[in-house]
Design an enzyme around this catalytic site. Structure first.
Site, PDB file in Angstrom:
ATOM      1  N   GLY A 433      38.157  45.754  43.224  1.00  0.00           N
ATOM      2  CA  GLY A 433      38.579  44.954  44.371  1.00  0.00           C
ATOM      3  C   GLY A 433      40.064  44.971  44.651  1.00  0.00           C
ATOM      4  CD  GLU A 485      40.404  41.232  45.373  1.00  0.00           C
ATOM      5  OE1 GLU A 485      41.050  40.374  44.741  1.00  0.00           O
ATOM      6  OE2 GLU A 485      39.328  41.709  44.965  1.00  0.00           O
ATOM      7  CB  CYS A 517      51.707  27.807  33.175  1.00  0.00           C
ATOM      8  SG  CYS A 517      52.796  27.320  31.843  1.00  0.00           S
ATOM      9  CG  HIS A 695      42.977  44.480  30.486  1.00  0.00           C
ATOM     10  ND1 HIS A 695      41.734  45.070  30.520  1.00  0.00           N
ATOM     11  CD2 HIS A 695      42.842  43.275  31.074  1.00  0.00           C
ATOM     12  CE1 HIS A 695      40.881  44.245  31.109  1.00  0.00           C
ATOM     13  NE2 HIS A 695      41.530  43.146  31.455  1.00  0.00           N
TER      14      HIS A 695
HETATM   15  N1  GLN Z   1      37.856  41.309  42.626  1.00  0.00           N
HETATM   16  C1  GLN Z   1      38.791  40.808  41.652  1.00  0.00           C
HETATM   17  C2  GLN Z   1      39.933  41.810  41.481  1.00  0.00           C
HETATM   18  O1  GLN Z   1      39.698  42.959  41.557  1.00  0.00           O
HETATM   19  C3  GLN Z   1      38.147  40.562  40.324  1.00  0.00           C
HETATM   20  C4  GLN Z   1      39.123  40.012  39.319  1.00  0.00           C
HETATM   21  C5  GLN Z   1      38.513  39.558  38.037  1.00  0.00           C
HETATM   22  O2  GLN Z   1      37.403  39.892  37.718  1.00  0.00           O
HETATM   23  N2  GLN Z   1      39.227  38.782  37.279  1.00  0.00           N
HETATM   24  O3  GLN Z   1      41.042  41.454  41.239  1.00  0.00           O
END
Ligand code: GLN
Ligand code: ZN
Length: 754
Positions: A433, A485, A517, A695
């Protein structure tokens, strides 16, 4: 006489001073001494807050520069071997927390069912222990000098071992005696510091379903520890759920001074308190996990009920858990709607509540200001009960009309139609996303929020980003595209801002881990959608390409689990309301021509209760609300979902029952072993196990990804398998994302043989 207590206090600071001090230290702007000075300032402030509120038992050692479990690792001398050669104590501490050039950091995971993360102790057969009580002694003396006789907070031995992981397969409880010896040494040392010292052992592990061996360890521990010195008053503190009767009885047979129970999140505790003999009961009656004002009269009634089982003098009024889990203070919330603000209570306000409840319950003299506070509390609670901001009768009616939450057709039929309409190849490629959140993008959103740029300028900026996103994905050759997004700073806040029933704080920060935080939004009232929330951006993205663009929503369970949620309605009802809003959104997306919609449930698993007996109820409403949300999707609209964690073993049937057509999950870090469960249960729907770890900045090679896809094909048939990264790409840089996705597409082509 001790009449009230606070389990523990937040440490990040009212203005997040600790965060900024840590970041300054890490970047070399300040030295270790200055960091320590800042920390001391914060600790003294915390003592002051509690003292001036009239709290009898104020804690020390609830403060930490990073995390309390990490402090316990240091206390017990259980430093993993890879860090053993670091001499400098501060360097060692932060290397364990964050890693350094040579060493990977220790693992971090969620503290029980909260959003706080602790550092996971690493034990092996060869781990040795040695006492390192410096921090505790220092903070104890500091409080004494400040004029407070504090209770010392420790993480108890059972919970320490319960949270530890074994690095060599050996049983962590094999270290029980060695660990207990260190705790005994520690208590001896503490006893030498004075008379009548309170020591609180946090043992939240006892609210889970412990095995009989684990219970044995618990009793042995407190049998022995309570005999160390008559100068000490030991407290065993539980929180987050109830303690079962056997455990309470056995603890009650030891010589500890008090037991702390959570009466907010473990109401069942009420049934068992008869088993507590000759001990003080620290009654957690002010919610330490949520931000609503207590109903003081109702709380006093609850205490009276508890007092039917024991003399009042043995009852100590307290918070349900540490105040670590709520923001500091309402002081700076000048932008909140006044009515809503009047219903809230953060850490500092909760101190006042504990103090006042204790006065009323114990029959102390009430001064004018106390009576005024009580009256204000009664008024605030009345206003919350009756406010039209909260209660929407229309919504209640329309929710009742939803009885069938099933999709139009069963999965097997739906997927046939979808494959025809969408015409995607085997091993279809997509992403989760989000695309990189650049500085430019953050600046754009923030200037818009501060009204520094016009609505038009903002929209132009967002559109430009979407255009680039689509172009990049087309060039990369991905099959199913996303809009990226760019309009979202946070996957929950973005939707919350567009729903009636939500409010947002300015400084409502809660520590998530170390210096990090989060600012959970406040879900205070009935939820209704004001207008379509995502349609404009998704359809804009779709207008730019012939390929299918996947719409992107956050699921009802995740929105709920990452918010502070109203406590005047069962969570199941709140989830239903959120689901209804999303149901309408999906309908709108579908009507606007969007053919695939992803409903993220990143926090579905973390909402699971700690007690097995409560899991079924959670699963039922969590599942129903997801299904209600997506039930407006026609058979030919493909519903995806995404989940961030990897261990599905115990919930696989529930996930299947969610009945999404495609699920993407995080597996890259955990390896393929954990996927076997999907094969074992014969999981029906399509699945996209993340093939690379987002990550890390590392760019996986074509070979690596080819091998991974081939390995996945051993588990899943190619018709069911999707290929994607393991989570959203918002934390990565474009320089990392572009080549990584190119490699992903190349790898898929190699495996497809084209
Ligand atoms: N659609 C979200 C993104 O791609 C999903 C994030 C998540 O799963 N924490 O950022
Ligand atoms: Zn994810």
């Amino acid at each position: 006489m001790i009449k009230n207590s606070i389990t523990g206090f937040a440490r990040i600071g009212k203005q997040r001073e600790l965060k900024f001090a840590l970041e300054a230290f890490w970047s070399g702007k300040i030295g270790a001494d200055e960091l320590q000075n800042k920390a001391k300032e914060l600790r003294l402030k915390n003592l002051e807050y509690q003292k001036s509120a009239g709290i009898d038992l104020v804690s020390v050692n609830d403060f930490s520069l990073y995390d309390g479990v990490l402090d316990t690792i240091v206390l017990l001398g259980a430093v993993p071997p890879r860090f053993a050669d670091i001499d400098d104590k501060t360097k060692l501490y932060f290397a364990m927390a964050r890693g350094d050039e040579k060493r990977v950091a220790m693992e971090m995971t969620k503290w029980f069912n909260t959003n706080y993360h602790y550092i996971v102790p690493e034990l092996s057969k060869s781990t040795t222990f040695s006492l390192n009580a410096e921090k505790i002694i220092k903070e104890f003396k500091e409080a004494k000098e400040f004029g407070i006789n504090p209770k010392i907070n420790l993480i108890g031995p059972l919970t320490f071992l319960f949270l530890s992981k074994s690095t060599d397969g050996s049983d962590v409880y094999g270290h029980f005696d060695a660990v207990l010896k260190i705790y005994e040494q520690l208590l001896n040392k503490i006893a030498s510091l004075g008379e009548k010292i309170f020591v609180q052992f946090d043992e939240p592990s006892i609210v889970t379903d412990l095995s009989s061996e684990q219970k044995e360890y618990l009793f042995r521990a407190y049998d022995r520890l309570s005999l160390v010195s008559p100068k000490l008053n030991l407290i065993v503190a539980s929180y987050f759920d109830y303690v079962d009767k056997d455990t309470l009885t056995a603890l009650s047979n030891t010589k500890i001074w008090a037991i702390a129970l959570d009466f907010v999140h473990g109401r069942e505790n009420l049934d068992n308190i008869k088993s507590i003999k000759d001990k003080q009961l620290i009654a957690g009656v002010v919610d330490g996990r949520n931000i609503w004002k207590s109903d003081i009269n109702a709380t006093v009634k609850l205490l009276d009920k508890i007092a039917l089982n024991m003399p009042k003098e043995r009852l100590i009024v307290s918070t349900s858990c540490s105040l670590l889990h709520v923001p500091y203070s309402l002081d700076s919330e000048d932008k909140l709607d006044g009515e809503v603000k009047n219903w809230l209570s953060f850490a500092l306000e909760k101190l006042e509540e504990v103090s006042l409840i204790s006065k009323i319950f114990h029959g102390d003299v009430l001064f004018e200001k106390d009576t005024a506070a009580l009256n204000a509390n009664i008024k605030a609670n009345e206003s919350r009960k009756n406010s039209s901001k909260i209660h929407n009768n229309e919504l209640q009616k329309s929710l009742k009309s939803f009885s069938n939450t099933s999709r139009e057709a069963p999965f097997e039929e739906r997927i046939k139609v979808q494959k025809e309409v969408l015409n995607y190849p085997v091993l279809a490629t997509t992403t989760i996303g989000s695309f990189p959140q650049t500085d430019e993008l953050r600046a754009l959103r923030s200037s818009f929020k501060k009204a520094k740029i016009s609505h038009e300028e903002y929209e132009t900026g967002i559109k430009k980003y979407i255009e680039e996103c689509i172009k990049t994905q087309e060039e990369t050759g991905l099959d199913i595209l996303v809009h990226g997004e760019p309009e979202r700073n946070d996957m929950v806040e973005y939707f919350g801002e567009q729903l009636n029933g939500y409010a947002f704080t300015k400084e409502g920060w809660v520590q998530s881990y170390g210096s990090r935080c989060v600012k959970p939004p406040l879900l205070f009232g009935d939820i209704t959608r004001i207008k379509p929330m995502s349609v404009k951006w998704i359809t804009y993205a779709q207008s730019l390409t012939q390929k299918v663009v996947k719409g992107m929503l956050t699921g009802p369970v995740t929105i709920l689990n990452w918010s502070f949620v109203r406590d005047d309605l069962p969570k199941s009802d709140v989830a239903k309301q959120l689901a209804l809003a999303l149901n309408h959104e999906i309908e709108d997306l579908q009507n606007a021509g969007i053919k695939i919609i992803q409903v993220d449930e990143a926090a579905f698993k973390e909402g699971y209760p700690l007690r097995k007996s409560k899991k079924e109820a959670y699963e039922k409403w969590a599942l129903e609300s997801f299904k209600l949300a997506v039930s407006s999707a026609k058979a030919n609209t493909q519903i995806h979902t995404h989940m961030c964690y990897s261990n599905f073993n115990d919930i696989i049937k529930t996930i299947e029952a969610m009945d999404a057509d495609v699920i993407s999950i995080e597996t890259a870090r955990a390896g393929n072993k954990i996927l076997k469960i999907f094969k074992e249960v014969g999981y029906k729907q399509e699945i996209g196990p993340g093939i690379y770890d987002i990550h890390s900045p590392r760019i996986p090679s074509v070979d690596e990804m080819t091998a991974q896809i081939k390995a996945l094909l051993e588990i899943f048939p190619k018709e069911k398998l999707w290929i994607n990264p393991d989570c959203g790409l918002k934390t990565r840089k474009w320089e990392e994302v572009k080549p990584a996705l190119k490699n992903l597409v190349k790898a898929v082509k190699i495996v497809r043989g084209n």
